[in-house]
Design an enzyme around this catalytic site. Structure first.
Site, PDB file in Angstrom:
ATOM      1  N   TYR A 174      -4.919   3.481   8.865  1.00  0.00           N
ATOM      2  CA  TYR A 174      -4.199   2.562   7.985  1.00  0.00           C
ATOM      3  C   TYR A 174      -5.036   1.308   7.725  1.00  0.00           C
ATOM      4  CZ  TYR A 174      -0.954  -1.166   6.711  1.00  0.00           C
ATOM      5  OH  TYR A 174      -0.362  -2.248   6.092  1.00  0.00           O
TER       6      TYR A 174
ATOM      7  N   ASP B 287      -3.056  -7.633   8.917  1.00  0.00           N
ATOM      8  CA  ASP B 287      -3.791  -8.018  10.125  1.00  0.00           C
ATOM      9  C   ASP B 287      -4.514  -6.826  10.745  1.00  0.00           C
ATOM     10  OD1 ASP B 287      -1.168  -7.013  10.609  1.00  0.00           O
ATOM     11  OD2 ASP B 287      -1.243  -7.707  12.677  1.00  0.00           O
TER      12      ASP B 287
ATOM     13  N   GLY C 141       9.857  -1.162  -2.277  1.00  0.00           N
ATOM     14  CA  GLY C 141       9.483  -1.388  -0.891  1.00  0.00           C
ATOM     15  C   GLY C 141      10.097  -2.672  -0.357  1.00  0.00           C
TER      16      GLY C 141
ATOM     17  N   ALA D  30       1.981   0.266  -1.460  1.00  0.00           N
ATOM     18  CA  ALA D  30       1.121   0.550  -0.308  1.00  0.00           C
ATOM     19  C   ALA D  30       1.686   1.703   0.503  1.00  0.00           C
ATOM     20  CB  ALA D  30       1.001  -0.688   0.582  1.00  0.00           C
ATOM     21  N   TYR D  31       0.790   2.377   1.198  1.00  0.00           N
ATOM     22  CA  TYR D  31       1.190   3.383   2.176  1.00  0.00           C
ATOM     23  C   TYR D  31       1.163   2.685   3.530  1.00  0.00           C
ATOM     24  CZ  TYR D  31       1.337   7.833   4.709  1.00  0.00           C
ATOM     25  OH  TYR D  31       1.705   8.878   5.518  1.00  0.00           O
TER      26      TYR D  31
ATOM     27  N   ILE E  56       0.205   3.937  -8.894  1.00  0.00           N
ATOM     28  CA  ILE E  56      -1.120   3.310  -8.967  1.00  0.00           C
ATOM     29  C   ILE E  56      -2.252   4.298  -8.700  1.00  0.00           C
ATOM     30  CG2 ILE E  56      -0.192   1.033  -8.370  1.00  0.00           C
ATOM     31  CD1 ILE E  56      -1.509   1.359  -5.593  1.00  0.00           C
TER      32      ILE E  56
ATOM     33  N   TRP F 121       3.065  -8.232  10.736  1.00  0.00           N
ATOM     34  CA  TRP F 121       4.374  -7.936  11.321  1.00  0.00           C
ATOM     35  C   TRP F 121       5.504  -8.300  10.355  1.00  0.00           C
ATOM     36  CZ3 TRP F 121       4.534  -9.056  17.291  1.00  0.00           C
ATOM     37  CH2 TRP F 121       3.379  -8.556  17.898  1.00  0.00           C
TER      38      TRP F 121
END
Length: 259
Positions: free
Chosen positions: A127, A104, A11, A62-63, A39, A152
């Site tokens: 999400y 965030d 990623g 992560a997705y 995972i 971001w």
């Protein structure tokens, strides 16, 4: 020499870690992509943790597709919550300090001043909800952890706002960007240095932290900055729009306060 496991190595953040890791001669890295270490598969995790006696795990798995998470939330929760729970149990069992990357988007964006680690999360999309549940699992299971919320995130790797704007500008396309969402663009390379310095300096993992580059912008201003930095202002017309339609609701204000 501390041994550090990196999940989600292919990623954006994982690729930045691979680039910067050679600078840290006192750390020994093991990079695992989703095929090497899934995972969401406890047997895959068990195999990895039994092969090497790790000191730290940096979870970059992560997705992150915010739009798709609204349509298939089960996948987002499988990775961002259940997968994180699996990892937390393994880290606890093997006495591995976990450094987990969060977002965030655990906040609703209704606040008019930067969010602190004491503010109560209230995610408004799937999400964000999946990432918050992952945080909660870590807190319930572990003591030796750091959850780093960032915002971001961008870099030269993968598909992100920075590379998308750059690609469109270089192709001479006109670009329409909203000015209604405010946050702190964060270079993933800076986040990597922050994380590796924590490990290198023997900081004991515990609790939630916020990390950003500290400059508050809206998406339009960030796009402007990208064009200026890459000398592309003459190549393209950048249009400001108020209503940029997305399937997922997004926080209008998600500035994180770094303490």
């Amino acid at each position: 020499m501390k041994k550090v496991l990196i999940t989600g190595a292919n990623g954006q953040l994982g690729q930045c870690l691979q680039k910067i890791a050679p600078l840290y001669k006192n750390l020994e890295f093991t990079f695992k992509n989703s095929k090497d270490l899934d995972i969401t598969d406890t047997s895959s995790i068990k195999k990895t943790f039994e092969l090497v006696d790790f000191d730290y795990c940096i979870n970059c798995a992560a997705y992150t597709n915010v739009e798709q998470a609204e349509k298939t939330p089960d996948i987002a929760f499988k990775v961002n919550a259940e997968g994180v729970k699996n990892l937390a149990f393994a880290c606890k069992k093997h006495k591995v300090g976990l450094i987990h990357i969060s977002t965030d988007y655990v906040f609703d964006g209704e606040k008019n001043e930067p969010y602190t680690t004491d503010d109560i999360p209230n995610p408004i999309n799937e999400y964000g909800k999946s990432k918050l549940l992952g945080e909660k699992y870590i807190q319930e299971i572990m003591v030796d952890y750091i959850i780093i919320r960032t915002s971001w995130l961008y870099s030269e790797f993968g598909k992100n706002f920075y590379t998308s704007i750059l690609k469109k500008a270089q192709a001479g396309e006109n670009i329409a960007v909203t000015d209604q969402q405010i946050g702190c663009p964060t270079n993933a390379n800076n986040l990597v240095f922050y994380i590796l310095n924590i490990i290198s300096n023997n900081v004991k993992p515990h609790g939630i932290q916020h990390f950003t580059d500290g400059v508050t912008l809206n998406w339009f201003e960030f796009a402007e900055q990208i064009l200026v930095d890459n000398n592309l202002t003459k190549n393209v017309r950048l249009e400001k729009v108020k209503n940029y339609r997305t399937f997922a609701r997004r926080p209008n204000y998600s500035v994180l306060k770094q303490e």
